[in-house]
Design a protein around this motif. Structure first.
Motif, short mmCIF file in Angstrom:
data_model
loop_
_atom_site.label_atom_id
_atom_site.label_comp_id
_atom_site.label_asym_id
_atom_site.label_seq_id
_atom_site.Cartn_x
_atom_site.Cartn_y
_atom_site.Cartn_z
N MET A 15 36.34 32.97 40.50
CA MET A 15 37.19 33.79 41.38
C MET A 15 38.32 34.46 40.60
O MET A 15 38.80 33.92 39.61
N PHE A 16 38.74 35.63 41.07
CA PHE A 16 39.92 36.27 40.50
C PHE A 16 41.15 35.44 40.87
O PHE A 16 41.15 34.77 41.89
N ILE A 17 42.18 35.52 40.05
CA ILE A 17 43.34 34.66 40.30
C ILE A 17 44.10 35.13 41.54
O ILE A 17 44.07 36.30 41.89
N LEU B 167 40.92 37.32 46.46
CA LEU B 167 39.77 38.19 46.70
C LEU B 167 38.59 37.25 46.95
O LEU B 167 38.32 36.38 46.12
N ARG B 168 37.91 37.44 48.03
CA ARG B 168 36.87 36.45 48.33
C ARG B 168 35.66 36.60 47.42
O ARG B 168 35.24 37.71 47.10
N ILE C 197 31.61 42.83 51.19
CA ILE C 197 32.22 43.22 49.92
C ILE C 197 32.86 41.96 49.34
O ILE C 197 33.62 41.27 50.03
N GLN C 198 32.52 41.61 48.13
CA GLN C 198 33.07 40.39 47.52
C GLN C 198 33.25 40.59 46.02
O GLN C 198 32.67 41.48 45.42
N HIS C 199 34.09 39.73 45.45
CA HIS C 199 34.43 39.87 44.03
C HIS C 199 34.21 38.56 43.30
O HIS C 199 34.58 37.50 43.81
N ARG C 200 33.61 38.65 42.15
CA ARG C 200 33.41 37.45 41.34
C ARG C 200 33.84 37.72 39.91
O ARG C 200 33.51 38.77 39.36
#
Ligand code: TSB
Ligand code: ZN
Length: 641
Positions: free
Chosen positions: A315-317, A328-329, A359-362
């Motif tokens: 995950m982003f900090i 950010l999920r 929409i998701q972030h890894r």
């Protein structure tokens, strides 16, 4: 004397300490010439290594698939020797033969780049011509440590060898390597090879370690075989979605937007919109309800779900705003759990099937980012199903059915089905409840068996919350990736205290099924670009028809008539009335891989017909206007390929 049994079951006697090389030569000199190695009692055995006891022996000739790894592994040593001559400070990691060719990892002060490959190749050719014997020697741990005292990587590899296990080295001229073998007998046998690319690879595959230089290469037994392989590589590169995606203006990458954040251009967006339409409709048909949830959530949400403990590295900090900690999920499951929990549910309400384009972030490792196939911002065709225990199997099968439908509609070529299980020893990644895991894993295997899915069990590949079915594909460059996924989860319902009221008025826990339909748009697009080699079928093509009037003055009225007809039917066209040569415009439509090209001249205007040339075909077809339009509409409706 010792007795040697051959594959045809014949037995012959030889002197003790004879070699496979001598045996082959005694059968025929031409056989000896073709021999690369041997298999003694089923294990690869060097031709020159003395045989000490009765054994079964298979001679491995250069047309035997087992010969390729022996040659390629030998070529890896040859390359390492060349590197050592050119870069005396080089230290070496591992250098195995792989499915196609070989690689070697090494560390040098001076940076080695693609431009240096020719020099290394030249040195390899020189060493090969020196005709150095490649000799095997058994050594003690102390001898090995002394030999590699200046190479910390080899010393670490020696450390990893278990006590009591045999340690061997292979020497050729001034160069020696720690190696279990087998090898060809002499460097002169390595004649046809090519160094392919330079890449970075972390020592022991761990991003906490130093990045070593890795050179990939390929060796073959003949010039023709080598050239055939290089042709295959070239064809694969032609298909690479990064190359085609740029040429066809599907997506765009620029460091300015950050690593792993590609941008979809109008053509890519058009393709994606068609897929969205498809996904939405099929989900409605299969009884899913659509929801919209935010990309940012409070870190409390992910602490509740367990992502905080088990998924934080990806995950982003967090951001701190107004005293709230926000992230950010990386997944939408927690939001969907909240939706389920937002009201009372009865057993009659289940299954509840919630779908969303998420929409998701890894935070993927920077070295793993690849075009559209592995990114840091993505949109997943996601769903979570909340089911009663008695509905698990039917709902799982329901998801599988719709995925199979999509596989057929897109023409996806599945590599294999992975039943991704936990690694029971990894208590850090997986929550610790053996009973829960066993139930979930058994149930999943049962559903797959009941649905006749051939699958491979893959321990250590499960999600932290449960086992899954992953549908694996291979990219043009050979990367193995998960496309669709269906995952069973007994954990998140627990974490969010989800319940429904059963027939007896009791509160009961539902089970969650996570369903990644056809992956993220990013990965799916990467895959489809390569699958279709950029020539998208009519229903997905960004431009479906190119219209080229032979003469803009004389043929434009008819062109406009066609244009309004296409517009009426929402057919995507490009009217090319630029003042360019006809041949140029035709070629351009072909390089854009537009499915249909129509050229309008006097004859077409006079007859009120259309002459169609399909992408990839030489011959043309003359149709009347109505048939032309209905042909396109039919192809769109049927998703013809
Ligand atoms: C299916 N919570 C589940 C969901 O409900 C989930 O997120 N599963 S997942 O982690 O396996 O991801 C779903 C799919 O997203 C994967 O199967 C893969 O196809 C795609 N995907 C994962 N990571 C990336 C990435 N970095 N770039 C592009 N696609 C990705
Ligand atoms: Zn999920």
């Amino acid at each position: 004397m010792i007795k040697i049994t051959f594959p045809d079951k014949s037995i012959r006697e030889y002197e003790n300490e004879t070699t496979a090389s001598t045996i082959a030569a005694s059968i025929s000199p031409s056989l000896r010439k073709k021999c690369v190695a041997a298999k003694l009692n089923g294990e690869i055995y060097d031709l020159a290594r003395p045989i000490l006891a009765d054994a079964s022996l298979e001679l491995i000739t250069n047309d035997n698939p087992d010969a390729m790894p022996v040659l390629n592994h030998s070529c890896a040593h040859l390359m390492a020797q060349a590197i050592k001559r050119l870069y005396p400070d080089a230290k070496f990691g591992v250098g195995p033969a792989i499915e196609e060719g070989f690689y070697y990892d090494f560390d040098t002060e001076e940076k080695v780049t693609d431009e240096d490959l020719v020099h290394i190749e030249k040195m390899m050719t020189k060493i090969a011509s020196e005709a150095l014997d490649m000799t095997r020697k058994e050594v003690t741990r102390e001898e090995a440590q002394a030999l590699f005292q200046d190479d910390e990587y080899k010393l670490a590899l020696i450390d990893a060898i278990e006590e009591g296990q045999l340690i061997t080295i292979y020497a050729q001229g001034e160069f020696a390597d720690l190696c279990a073998g087998g090898h060809v007998t002499n460097t002169k046998e390595i004649k046809f090879f090519k160094l392919l690319t330079v890449a970075g690879a972390y020592w022991r595959g761990d991003s906490k370690n130093k990045m070593l230089t890795r050179i990939y290469g390929y060796a073959a037994f003949s010039k023709a075989e080598l050239e055939a392989y290089l042709d295959i590589l070239k064809a694969r590169k032609e298909r690479d979605h990064k190359k085609l995606g740029k040429e066809l203006e599907i997506f765009y990458m620029n460091p300015l937007s950050g690593q792993g954040f590609p941008i979809l251009l109008p053509n890519g967006a058009t393709i994606r919109k068609q897929i969205t339409k498809y996904v939405t409709e099929i989900e409605e048909d299969y009884g899913f309800q659509h929801v919209f949830t935010p990309v940012i959530g409070s870190s409390e949400l992910y602490k509740t779900s367990g992502h905080w403990d088990h998924y934080r590295d990806d995950m982003f900090i967090p951001m701190n705003m107004d005293g709230e900690e926000l992230v950010l999920r990386p997944m939408s499951c927690p939001h969907h759990m909240m939706i389920y929990a937002s009201k009372m549910r009865s057993y009659r309400d289940l299954p509840v099937r919630l779908a969303e384009e998420v929409i998701q972030h890894r935070y993927e490792a920077s070295g793993a980012l690849t075009g559209l196939e592995r990114v840091r911002a993505m949109t997943l065709t996601d769903a979570h199903l909340f089911v009663r225990p008695d509905q698990i199997k039917t709902e799982f099968a329901h998801c599988l059915k719709m995925i199979h439908q999509a596989i057929e509609d897109f023409g996806i070529e599945v590599d294999y089905y992975s039943l991704s299980l936990r690694d029971p020893d990894d208590k850090e990644k997986y929550f610790d409840d053996d009973a829960m895991w066993n139930t979930a894993e058994t149930m999943l295997a049962e559903v797959l068996e009941a649905n006749d899915v051939d699958f491979v069990r893959m321990p250590g590949e499960a999600a932290f919350y449960g086992p899954k079915l992953d549908i694996q594909i291979k990219t043009a460059l050979g990367h193995e990736l998960t496309l669709s996924t269906i995952q069973l989860d007994f954990l998140l319902p627990e974490r969010f205290d989800l319940t429904y009221i059963d027939e007896n008025g009791e509160k009961v826990r539902p089970v969650v099924i996570h369903r990644g339909f056809i992956s993220t748009y990013e990965r799916l697009l990467a895959y489809l670009i390569e699958l279709y080699k950029g020539a998208f079928p009519m229903w997905l093509a960004p431009t479906q028809v190119t219209i080229i009037p032979v003469n803009n003055n004389f043929h434009s009225d008819y062109a406009n008539e066609i244009v309004s007809l296409l517009k009426k039917h929402r057919i995507r066209f490009n009217l090319d009335n630029r003042e360019e040569k006809l041949g140029y415009k035709i070629r351009e439509s072909q390089t854009k891989k537009v499915p249909m090209l129509i050229v309008l001249g006097d004859k077409e205007v006079e007859d009120q017909t259309i002459t169609v040339r399909r992408y990839g075909q030489e011959e043309t077809q003359t149709l009347n206007l109505a048939t032309f339009v209905s042909t396109i509409l039919e192809e769109i409706a049927n998703k013809s390929r």
